[in-house]
Design a protein around this motif. Structure first.
Motif, PDB file in Angstrom:
ATOM      1  N   VAL A  60       7.540 127.759  67.217  1.00 38.05           N
ATOM      2  CA  VAL A  60       6.136 127.758  67.634  1.00 38.05           C
ATOM      3  C   VAL A  60       5.287 127.221  66.490  1.00 38.05           C
ATOM      4  CG1 VAL A  60       4.185 129.141  68.395  1.00 38.05           C
ATOM      5  CG2 VAL A  60       6.505 129.714  69.174  1.00 38.05           C
ATOM      6  N   THR A  61       4.475 126.198  66.759  1.00 36.53           N
ATOM      7  CA  THR A  61       3.671 125.563  65.722  1.00 36.53           C
ATOM      8  C   THR A  61       2.561 126.481  65.245  1.00 36.53           C
ATOM      9  OG1 THR A  61       4.109 123.406  66.711  1.00 36.53           O
ATOM     10  CG2 THR A  61       2.272 123.536  65.166  1.00 36.53           C
ATOM     11  N   ASN A  62       2.353 126.515  63.940  1.00 32.99           N
ATOM     12  CA  ASN A  62       1.275 127.318  63.356  1.00 32.99           C
ATOM     13  C   ASN A  62      -0.074 126.868  63.868  1.00 32.99           C
ATOM     14  OD1 ASN A  62       2.267 129.335  61.648  1.00 32.99           O
ATOM     15  ND2 ASN A  62       2.688 127.879  60.006  1.00 32.99           N
ATOM     16  N   SER A  63      -0.978 127.813  64.059  1.00 33.30           N
ATOM     17  CA  SER A  63      -2.360 127.469  64.383  1.00 33.30           C
ATOM     18  C   SER A  63      -3.146 127.316  63.085  1.00 33.30           C
ATOM     19  CB  SER A  63      -2.994 128.569  65.249  1.00 33.30           C
ATOM     20  OG  SER A  63      -2.945 129.813  64.578  1.00 33.30           O
ATOM     21  N   VAL A  64      -4.176 126.470  63.107  1.00 33.01           N
ATOM     22  CA  VAL A  64      -5.009 126.250  61.926  1.00 33.01           C
ATOM     23  C   VAL A  64      -5.940 127.444  61.758  1.00 33.01           C
ATOM     24  CG1 VAL A  64      -6.729 124.743  60.890  1.00 33.01           C
ATOM     25  CG2 VAL A  64      -4.873 123.768  62.256  1.00 33.01           C
ATOM     26  N   PRO A  65      -6.105 127.985  60.529  1.00 33.50           N
ATOM     27  CA  PRO A  65      -6.993 129.127  60.322  1.00 33.50           C
ATOM     28  C   PRO A  65      -8.431 128.799  60.672  1.00 33.50           C
ATOM     29  CG  PRO A  65      -6.365 128.144  58.218  1.00 33.50           C
ATOM     30  CD  PRO A  65      -5.512 127.505  59.278  1.00 33.50           C
ATOM     31  N   SER A  66      -9.188 129.832  60.962  1.00 28.46           N
ATOM     32  CA  SER A  66     -10.589 129.629  61.345  1.00 28.46           C
ATOM     33  C   SER A  66     -11.320 128.886  60.236  1.00 28.46           C
ATOM     34  CB  SER A  66     -11.263 130.990  61.580  1.00 28.46           C
ATOM     35  OG  SER A  66     -11.172 131.790  60.420  1.00 28.46           O
ATOM     36  N   GLY A  67     -12.006 127.823  60.626  1.00 32.07           N
ATOM     37  CA  GLY A  67     -12.748 127.021  59.662  1.00 32.07           C
ATOM     38  C   GLY A  67     -11.885 126.045  58.896  1.00 32.07           C
ATOM     39  N   GLY A  68     -10.568 126.054  59.146  1.00 31.18           N
ATOM     40  CA  GLY A  68      -9.666 125.168  58.426  1.00 31.18           C
ATOM     41  C   GLY A  68      -9.744 123.751  58.954  1.00 31.18           C
TER      42      GLY A  68
END
Length: 423
Positions: free
Chosen positions: A190-198
């Protein structure tokens, strides 16, 4: 060390075919063999005849092995201007020029029709020898490749055949269920999600780019030190060292503190499935375990303990149900690839006995890969059975920080003994 001198090839490489007729058939490859992740050769006889065949497409689009006895590729090279001592002086980190030591070992555009086994023996000016092999990962995992190499070595030493472990060729023991049932999340795919504001464009640049290999040898005493920290007393050597390396890797890259990073590592399933895989099974008998955390949690003062607990929990997830679910996932998603967007991948070569491989000239003085890849290798240490060399490539700007991170917390004069354990 860059090999400046050209490796002399005084004859064309030859195809070595079986000395006796072999069974002519196609060999089914399990989904663990056939996955896209493994479509390359690992660069390092009791009738391992599929290694003399050729990979090809099956009726359902999966790869199969055509056991056609076309043969393995064997070549000989000469480096009269290089001595073993000179090579060993710089052998901690591989160099791209080392590919000269394996003619025909460059990565092909396709595995179809390519010899799954390539061997080159290179003679050095001092009388020493470098043995390089490339074996298709679709046919063997590390344990299977070591099994073949040890069988080959026993034949070279003219040992009696009753000392050999017969290879188990059939891969059907890992067929998918019908219908397939994926029962777990499988964060390794499962691909990582980008952190908030990243910034999705900037974050991956921390993990990719021109790479520099970093290597450090941990003695058995170093590993024991990490195991003896109060919270890690019941850790195995692998868990403690994997946690240390993962944390050093993250701190060297300096990603945003809320970025979720992963540690993927191979787990041998031979005794984790029910029933266990047959003795002599040399196909891919591993799945990936996945530990995940935010970068900030790993970089914190308590990050070592946190990481070790996550490594242990990820390893304990791997049981028969998880393996069968992985096989079924790969049946439904033939193009599935592990998530490498913000992940460190560790492959341990420390339980294969390669440092004891003797083909008739004595034990090797160095064991390692031909090139440095983007994943981390735990390599055996010759003459220190409890030591581990960690080799990992990182972007050039992070290399010095990673070296510092490797050394953080180690007492280099602490040389007390340590008991061995299993991964």
């Amino acid at each position: 060390m860059e090999i400046a001198a050209e490796c002399e090839h005084r004859m064309e490489p030859v195809l070595v075919t079986p000395s006796q007729p072999t069974p002519a058939h196609t060999l089914y490859l399990s989904n663990l063999d056939d996955q896209c992740l493994l479509r390359f050769s690992v660069e390092y006889l009791f009738r391992y005849y599929p290694l003399a065949g050729r990979l090809g497409p099956g009726d359902d689009g999966k790869l199969v092995v055509d056991c056609n006895a076309e043969g393995a590729l064997f070549g000989e090279g000469f480096l009269p201007g290089l001595t073993a001592d000179e090579f060993l002086r710089w052998s901690a980190t591989p160099h791209e020029s080392w590919r000269k030591l394996l003619r025909g070992g460059s990565k092909p555009q396709s595995l179809i029709g390519v010899p799954p086994l390539v061997v080159q023996v290179t003679r050095l000016g001092c009388g020493g020898t470098i043995l390089c092999t490339a074996i298709s990962h679709c046919l063997c995992d590390g344990i299977g490749a070591a099994q073949f190499l040890h069988a080959w070595a026993r034949v070279a030493r003219f040992e009696a055949a009753d000392h050999h472990v017969a290879p188990f060729h059939d891969r059907c023991v890992l067929r998918p269920r019908c219908p397939p049932r994926v029962a777990f999340e499988h964060p390794e795919y499962v691909t990582n999600s980008v952190p908030s504001g990243g910034d999705p464009a900037a974050t991956p640049s921390l993990f990719f780019g021109p790479l520099a290999p970093v290597s450090l040898t941990f003695t058995g005493a170093h590993v024991q030190r990490h195991r003896c920290v109060q919270w890690l007393e019941d850790c195995t050597s692998f868990e403690a060292l994997a946690a240390h390396v993962w944390r050093a890797w993250v701190r060297s890259l300096g990603p945003p503190s809320d970025l979720r990073v992963k540690l993927l590592f191979t787990v041998d399933i031979r005794r984790r499935v029910n029933p266990g895989l047959p003795e002599g099974y040399y196909g891919n008998g591993f799945v990936l375990a996945c530990a995940k955390s935010t970068a900030g949690q790993l970089a914190a003062p308590s990050g070592e303990h946190h990481a070790a607990r996550l490594v242990r929990a990820a390893k304990e997830m791997i049981d028969d149900d998880y393996v069968r679910s992985t096989v079924d996932l790969l049946e439904l998603r033939r193009d599935a690839m592990p998530d490498l967007s913000a992940s460190l991948v560790i492959s341990a070569w420390t339980r294969m006995g390669l440092e004891d491989l003797d083909i008739g000239a004595g034990r090797p003085v160095h064991v390692g890969p031909l090139t440095s890849e983007t994943y981390c290798l735990f390599l055996p240490v010759v003459d220190d059975p409890r030591g581990v060399t960690a080799l990992v490539s990182v972007p050039e700007a992070a290399a010095e920080r990673l070296e510092d991170g490797f050394l953080h917390g180690l007492e280099l004069d602490d040389m007390h003994d340590v008991e061995n354990d299993e991964q």
